[in-house]
Scaffold this motif. Sequence first.
Motif, PDB file in Angstrom:
ATOM      1  N   LEU A 229       0.966  -1.133   0.085  1.00 47.69           N
ATOM      2  CA  LEU A 229      -0.029  -0.005  -0.059  1.00 47.69           C
ATOM      3  C   LEU A 229       0.841   1.191   0.092  1.00 47.69           C
ATOM      4  N   ASP A 230       0.022   2.446  -0.059  1.00 53.69           N
ATOM      5  CA  ASP A 230       1.052   3.629  -0.053  1.00 53.69           C
ATOM      6  C   ASP A 230       1.222   3.982   1.507  1.00 53.69           C
ATOM      7  N   PHE A 231       2.211   3.709   1.879  1.00 50.39           N
ATOM      8  CA  PHE A 231       2.340   3.812   3.427  1.00 50.39           C
ATOM      9  C   PHE A 231       3.506   4.917   3.862  1.00 50.39           C
ATOM     10  N   HIS A 232       3.488   6.035   4.302  1.00 44.69           N
ATOM     11  CA  HIS A 232       4.300   6.970   4.249  1.00 44.69           C
ATOM     12  C   HIS A 232       4.277   7.596   5.573  1.00 44.69           C
ATOM     13  N   LEU A 233       5.547   7.797   6.412  1.00 47.25           N
ATOM     14  CA  LEU A 233       5.546   8.744   7.666  1.00 47.25           C
ATOM     15  C   LEU A 233       4.347   8.305   8.629  1.00 47.25           C
ATOM     16  N   ASN A 234       3.930   6.891   8.557  1.00 44.61           N
ATOM     17  CA  ASN A 234       2.996   6.665   9.462  1.00 44.61           C
ATOM     18  C   ASN A 234       1.568   6.705   9.080  1.00 44.61           C
ATOM     19  N   ARG A 235       1.225   7.117   7.713  1.00 48.53           N
ATOM     20  CA  ARG A 235       0.019   7.245   7.083  1.00 48.53           C
ATOM     21  C   ARG A 235      -0.540   6.403   5.922  1.00 48.53           C
ATOM     22  N   VAL A 236      -1.526   5.925   5.840  1.00 50.74           N
ATOM     23  CA  VAL A 236      -1.606   4.998   4.833  1.00 50.74           C
ATOM     24  C   VAL A 236      -2.749   5.774   3.921  1.00 50.74           C
ATOM     25  N   ASN A 237      -2.372   5.705   2.688  1.00 51.00           N
ATOM     26  CA  ASN A 237      -3.460   6.221   1.806  1.00 51.00           C
ATOM     27  C   ASN A 237      -4.177   4.937   0.974  1.00 51.00           C
ATOM     28  N   LEU A 238      -5.428   4.975   0.961  1.00 47.53           N
ATOM     29  CA  LEU A 238      -6.122   4.087   0.213  1.00 47.53           C
ATOM     30  C   LEU A 238      -6.978   4.478  -0.705  1.00 47.53           C
ATOM     31  N   GLU A 239      -7.149   3.908  -1.769  1.00 44.48           N
ATOM     32  CA  GLU A 239      -8.273   4.167  -3.150  1.00 44.48           C
ATOM     33  C   GLU A 239      -9.233   3.314  -2.766  1.00 44.48           C
ATOM     34  N   GLU A 240     -10.225   3.749  -2.540  1.00 46.78           N
ATOM     35  CA  GLU A 240     -11.550   2.502  -2.299  1.00 46.78           C
ATOM     36  C   GLU A 240     -12.243   2.683  -3.667  1.00 46.78           C
ATOM     37  N   LYS A 256     -12.756   6.886  -7.737  1.00 47.72           N
ATOM     38  CA  LYS A 256     -12.365   6.189  -6.510  1.00 47.72           C
ATOM     39  C   LYS A 256     -12.263   7.364  -5.482  1.00 47.72           C
ATOM     40  N   ASN A 257     -12.715   6.802  -4.071  1.00 43.68           N
ATOM     41  CA  ASN A 257     -12.525   7.574  -3.074  1.00 43.68           C
ATOM     42  C   ASN A 257     -10.997   7.333  -2.263  1.00 43.68           C
ATOM     43  N   LYS A 258     -10.605   8.475  -2.213  1.00 40.02           N
ATOM     44  CA  LYS A 258      -9.104   8.374  -1.453  1.00 40.02           C
ATOM     45  C   LYS A 258      -9.430   8.794   0.093  1.00 40.02           C
ATOM     46  N   LYS A 259      -8.673   7.652   0.904  1.00 42.03           N
ATOM     47  CA  LYS A 259      -9.033   7.800   2.227  1.00 42.03           C
ATOM     48  C   LYS A 259      -7.599   7.684   2.822  1.00 42.03           C
ATOM     49  N   SER A 260      -7.251   8.454   3.817  1.00 36.15           N
ATOM     50  CA  SER A 260      -6.071   8.351   4.686  1.00 36.15           C
ATOM     51  C   SER A 260      -6.202   8.097   6.042  1.00 36.15           C
ATOM     52  N   TYR A 261      -5.357   7.247   6.600  1.00 35.05           N
ATOM     53  CA  TYR A 261      -5.558   6.742   8.128  1.00 35.05           C
ATOM     54  C   TYR A 261      -3.893   6.760   8.496  1.00 35.05           C
ATOM     55  N   ASP A 262      -4.180   7.350   9.909  1.00 40.07           N
ATOM     56  CA  ASP A 262      -2.907   7.403  10.718  1.00 40.07           C
ATOM     57  C   ASP A 262      -2.535   6.326  11.270  1.00 40.07           C
ATOM     58  N   LEU A 263      -1.730   5.622  11.155  1.00 43.60           N
ATOM     59  CA  LEU A 263      -1.344   4.112  12.029  1.00 43.60           C
ATOM     60  C   LEU A 263      -0.243   4.669  13.262  1.00 43.60           C
ATOM     61  N   THR A 264      -0.739   4.941  14.474  1.00 44.90           N
ATOM     62  CA  THR A 264      -0.041   5.664  15.539  1.00 44.90           C
ATOM     63  C   THR A 264       0.046   5.017  16.653  1.00 44.90           C
ATOM     64  N   PRO A 265       0.957   5.390  17.760  1.00 50.39           N
ATOM     65  CA  PRO A 265       0.892   4.595  19.000  1.00 50.39           C
ATOM     66  C   PRO A 265      -0.390   4.647  19.932  1.00 50.39           C
ATOM     67  N   VAL A 266      -1.379   5.586  19.536  1.00 50.90           N
ATOM     68  CA  VAL A 266      -2.490   5.617  20.251  1.00 50.90           C
ATOM     69  C   VAL A 266      -3.247   4.588  19.763  1.00 50.90           C
ATOM     70  N   ASP A 267      -3.053   4.288  18.623  1.00 53.27           N
ATOM     71  CA  ASP A 267      -3.950   3.004  18.156  1.00 53.27           C
ATOM     72  C   ASP A 267      -3.565   1.721  18.724  1.00 53.27           C
ATOM     73  N   LYS A 268      -4.187   1.020  19.715  1.00 46.48           N
ATOM     74  CA  LYS A 268      -3.878  -0.134  20.430  1.00 46.48           C
ATOM     75  C   LYS A 268      -3.914  -1.317  19.510  1.00 46.48           C
ATOM     76  N   PHE A 269      -4.639  -1.327  18.686  1.00 50.01           N
ATOM     77  CA  PHE A 269      -4.805  -2.487  17.973  1.00 50.01           C
ATOM     78  C   PHE A 269      -3.619  -2.595  16.691  1.00 50.01           C
ATOM     79  N   TRP A 270      -3.141  -1.715  16.365  1.00 53.56           N
ATOM     80  CA  TRP A 270      -1.785  -1.416  15.591  1.00 53.56           C
ATOM     81  C   TRP A 270      -0.698  -1.700  16.337  1.00 53.56           C
ATOM     82  N   GLN A 271      -0.704  -1.256  17.604  1.00 53.42           N
ATOM     83  CA  GLN A 271       0.485  -1.628  18.257  1.00 53.42           C
ATOM     84  C   GLN A 271       0.695  -2.919  18.682  1.00 53.42           C
ATOM     85  N   LYS A 272      -0.469  -3.579  19.013  1.00 51.96           N
ATOM     86  CA  LYS A 272      -0.653  -4.956  19.358  1.00 51.96           C
ATOM     87  C   LYS A 272      -0.144  -5.667  18.330  1.00 51.96           C
TER      88      LYS A 272
END
Length: 586
Positions: A229-240, A256-272
């Motif tokens: 995916l397009d993952f850059h400085l802890n942000r993933v950009n998706l084309e839906e 196509k809708n573009k969506k961005s998600y931040d994958l950060t330490p606050v995200d417990k699921f991501w950390q785990k």
Amino acid sequence: MATAAAASIRERQTVALKRMLNFNVPHVKNSTGEPVWKVLIYDRFGQDIISPLLSVKELRDMGITLHLSKLEDIANAALAASAVTQVAKVFDQYLNFITLEDDMFVLCNQNKELVSYRAINRPDITDTEMETVMDTIVDSLFCFFVTLGAVPIIRCSRGTAAEMVAVKLDKKLRENLRDARNSLFTGDTLGAGQFSFQRPLLVLVDRNIDLATPLHHTWTYQALVHDVLDFHLNRVNLEESSGVENSPAGARPKRKNKKSYDLTPVDKFWQKHKGSPFPEVAESVQQELESYRAQEDEVKRLKSIMGLEGEDEGAISMLSDNTAKLTSAVSSLPELLEKKRLIDLHTNVATAVLEHIKARKLDVYFEYEEKIMSKTTLDKSLLDIISDPDAGTPEDKMRLFLIYYISAQQAPSEADLEQYKKALTDAGCNLNPLQYIKQWKAFAKMASAPASYGNTTTKPMGLLSRVMNTGSQFVMEGVKNLVLKQQNLPVTRILDNLMEMKSNPETDDYRYFDPKMLRGNDSSVPRNKNPFQEAIVFVVGGGNYIEYQNLVDYIKGKQGKHILYGCSELFNATQFIKQLSQLGQK
């Protein structure tokens, strides 16, 4: 990589940034007095350093009402208006690196081609250009150690770019320590933190010691997100993609809708789960979804009970009993909504990853490459996979063949190589990367034996029941449930030798620098004989999440020890193969 290390580089750089934004005075919360409003002006380099660490809300809490990228314009305007005297103070900040995790940093994102693998390994690079590249890397590493507040003991391999970095960094640290009045390694920077008692080890390794790992198809969540995916400085950009609208024939497909998600330490699921094998991630998302639905149903059930009519005692006692339950359920609503947000986020990200796995048979590639790298018997011919039109993209096939070529003790015969090259060309592959790897292998053969990748491998498990059932969000049918077994990659093995002071032919001739010793060369410097508790591994020429995850898994079994992973640039296989292709062009 352990809880104590959470106070490591991410926290230290955040504190340093907040101090800078507070005009170089330590930031204190809830201080009384007039709020000071500030405008933060930065360039793209500054933006890349700040964005993984501080959110817009956190900047606002510090009184920053506006942030823009017009640094040069302000400087020019001040000169033009003869208003330079209005500038009260200018502070130097030693923050020129980007922290992505508690235990991971990268040197730069803007202009990263200046310190890229290609820049360092260009056959036509001049001495002056090489000096510039090395100075850029050393300046950022120096900033890293100032922020860490520690002077490392440096080890590096001989005859590589890593050695050039080591010599220059040793000199820069030495010169700063010698100037006692202006040294950056005294005073409050050394006051606290895990690095205050014992000095850390810095292991500088050259990317050329292992070119297979950056090309490897992976199976853990974070590394897969970075790979496909397009993952850059802890942000993933998706084309839906939204499919095609139900409209007359010949209608345009939906945008196509573009969506961005931040994958950060606050995200417990991501950390785990960022280091978990992908099928485990899919199962965990499904579990979280089921748990959320159960909580949501409970709130709905209590609401309907609260609507009870009639005055009989049973209803009233039931009502008071459920009031407490509903109050509790309602108070947990914000938490429930956040849980839902994270479930939606990871459902979308994991679904996008799964589409790539299924369309390109990435599980097959991952398992086959693991067998090649660990010298396990192969169950099918390499030529068959390259020639299979349904297995992967031309780039997937090229990655697989390069790993085979790099890992082989004996290079294939010219006749076999021609056969492989024809199959690769027929599959639509660009052969330039192979051209470079052939030259590299011939050169590396003179220097040393090929890197060894251990002899353990993946083992397929039974299919996961939870994600195989029909009610699952993820249709995993046909995807192998591969479970990883820990095997140390070359970078981890080198670190283990040096951190534990093991004697090994691979690392015995590594150079040793101690910047605190004002005089002395390798042989005369008194050496530290005890195993190190803290280490920084830095890869000159670029790193990746596969290597990072391998180090995280390694250190889990070492109680009380901490590792940080850094690299001159962070690339995925697509970006790396592009550099190899440029190097292989005639």
